[in-house]
Design a protein around this motif. Structure first.
Motif, PDB file in Angstrom:
ATOM      1  N   LEU A 160      -7.843   3.036  -6.705  1.00  0.00           N
ATOM      2  CA  LEU A 160      -6.992   4.673  -6.879  1.00  0.00           C
ATOM      3  C   LEU A 160      -7.951   5.193  -4.880  1.00  0.00           C
ATOM      4  CD1 LEU A 160      -5.691   7.127  -8.874  1.00  0.00           C
ATOM      5  CD2 LEU A 160      -7.649   7.883  -7.380  1.00  0.00           C
ATOM      6  N   ARG A 202       2.436   2.011  -3.381  1.00  0.00           N
ATOM      7  CA  ARG A 202       1.427   2.127  -4.939  1.00  0.00           C
ATOM      8  C   ARG A 202       0.953   3.676  -4.072  1.00  0.00           C
ATOM      9  NH1 ARG A 202       0.114  -0.243  -8.772  1.00  0.00           N
ATOM     10  NH2 ARG A 202      -0.292  -2.475  -8.356  1.00  0.00           N
ATOM     11  N   ARG A 203       0.472   3.741  -3.560  1.00  0.00           N
ATOM     12  CA  ARG A 203       0.303   5.895  -2.565  1.00  0.00           C
ATOM     13  C   ARG A 203       1.409   6.102  -3.390  1.00  0.00           C
ATOM     14  NH1 ARG A 203      -3.168   7.687   1.052  1.00  0.00           N
ATOM     15  NH2 ARG A 203      -1.911   9.880   1.120  1.00  0.00           N
ATOM     16  N   ARG A 204       2.730   6.463  -2.953  1.00  0.00           N
ATOM     17  CA  ARG A 204       3.716   6.674  -3.296  1.00  0.00           C
ATOM     18  C   ARG A 204       4.039   6.698  -5.671  1.00  0.00           C
ATOM     19  NH1 ARG A 204       7.814   5.614   0.003  1.00  0.00           N
ATOM     20  NH2 ARG A 204       7.440   3.438  -0.400  1.00  0.00           N
ATOM     21  N   HIS A 227      -9.014   2.826  -2.662  1.00  0.00           N
ATOM     22  CA  HIS A 227      -8.867   2.414  -1.967  1.00  0.00           C
ATOM     23  C   HIS A 227      -8.172   3.183  -1.225  1.00  0.00           C
ATOM     24  CE1 HIS A 227      -7.800  -1.299   1.090  1.00  0.00           C
ATOM     25  NE2 HIS A 227      -6.409  -0.509   0.266  1.00  0.00           N
ATOM     26  N   HIS A 228      -6.960   3.615  -1.475  1.00  0.00           N
ATOM     27  CA  HIS A 228      -5.990   4.704  -1.277  1.00  0.00           C
ATOM     28  C   HIS A 228      -6.026   5.993  -1.304  1.00  0.00           C
ATOM     29  CE1 HIS A 228      -2.799   0.755  -2.294  1.00  0.00           C
ATOM     30  NE2 HIS A 228      -3.239   1.009  -3.261  1.00  0.00           N
ATOM     31  N   PHE A 229      -7.144   6.756  -1.547  1.00  0.00           N
ATOM     32  CA  PHE A 229      -7.201   7.463  -1.273  1.00  0.00           C
ATOM     33  C   PHE A 229      -8.991   7.773  -0.870  1.00  0.00           C
ATOM     34  CE2 PHE A 229      -3.110   7.765  -3.580  1.00  0.00           C
ATOM     35  CZ  PHE A 229      -2.599   8.955  -2.763  1.00  0.00           C
ATOM     36  N   GLU A 236      -2.340  15.696  -1.767  1.00  0.00           N
ATOM     37  CA  GLU A 236      -1.309  14.888  -1.381  1.00  0.00           C
ATOM     38  C   GLU A 236      -0.394  15.117  -2.987  1.00  0.00           C
ATOM     39  OE1 GLU A 236       1.121  13.244   0.826  1.00  0.00           O
ATOM     40  OE2 GLU A 236      -0.736  13.459   1.361  1.00  0.00           O
ATOM     41  N   PRO A 272       0.859  -1.053   0.236  1.00  0.00           N
ATOM     42  CA  PRO A 272      -0.306  -0.043  -0.060  1.00  0.00           C
ATOM     43  C   PRO A 272       0.664   1.788   0.360  1.00  0.00           C
ATOM     44  CG  PRO A 272      -1.538  -1.754   1.464  1.00  0.00           C
ATOM     45  CD  PRO A 272       0.038  -2.466   1.614  1.00  0.00           C
ATOM     46  N   LYS A 273       1.670   1.197   0.983  1.00  0.00           N
ATOM     47  CA  LYS A 273       2.554   3.048   1.088  1.00  0.00           C
ATOM     48  C   LYS A 273       3.005   2.876  -0.462  1.00  0.00           C
ATOM     49  CE  LYS A 273       6.098   4.754   3.944  1.00  0.00           C
ATOM     50  NZ  LYS A 273       6.609   4.923   4.960  1.00  0.00           N
TER      51      LYS A 273
END
Length: 190
Positions: A42, A6-8, A44-46, A55, A3-4
């Motif tokens: 997407l 993917r967010r990046r 799911h992460h934001f 962000e 997850p980290k």
């Protein structure tokens, strides 16, 4: 992908796209497609589009600060000059990106908290370079907006039509700060 990570990745894609268009035109579908994921993943992460945009803007602000940092160990005057030179160059090199970052429109906190925090970070860096305390923050903050406007005006003209060279513009901004802060300096500020 974790997850980290993917967010990046998603924020990185957003940053690349921010160079091409203002934040309010940044398509969630394009970002998801480039990442090889669904729109739903997407989100799911934001939690929403605004959170994603916010962000991306925060990451862009961090990039500006990283790219303009003076070298460690410099004395205050050369460090300030180097910072101003790098700030001017950052805006000139990525003018459209910077305009999209600072003056974009949309639901994201542009024109408000994120832009204000970028200018405050620039002002705080300036005070740190000069070894001044937070009591001078309002003056340094006003100067940060002034220097930003000077850089945008300067970089908005073709190189052959600029009234000042880069060196002259840097010197002007440094002297203007000195005048605002009441620091001793030589030469005119215009």
């Amino acid at each position: 992908m974790a997850p980290k990570e993917r967010r990046r990745q998603l924020v990185g894609i957003g940053l690349r796209k921010l160079v091409e268009r203002p934040i309010h035109e940044l398509s969630i579908d394009e970002v998801a497609q480039e990442a090889g994921i669904s729109r739903g993943l997407l989100f799911h992460h934001f939690p929403n589009k605004t959170a994603f945009h916010d962000e991306v803007v925060a990451a862009a602000g961090r990039r500006v600060m990283r790219n303009t940092a003076p070298d460690e160990g410099l004395a205050p005057e050369p460090a300030l000059e180097q910072f101003v030179r790098r700030y001017l160059a950052q805006i000139a090199r990525r003018r459209d990106f910077y305009l999209a970052l600072v003056f974009g429109r949309g639901a994201v906190a542009l024109g408000g908290e994120r832009v204000e925090s970028l200018r405050t970070a620039i002002a705080q860096r300036t005070l740190g370079i000069l070894g001044l305390d937070e009591s001078a923050l309002p003056v340094a903050h006003a100067w940060a907006a002034y220097a930003e406007d000077r850089a945008l005006q300067w970089s908005g003209r073709p190189a052959g039509e600029r009234a000042r060279t880069e060196d002259e513009e840097v010197t002007h901004c440094v002297r203007a700060l000195g005048a605002l802060l009441g620091l001793e300096q030589s030469g005119p500020t215009d």
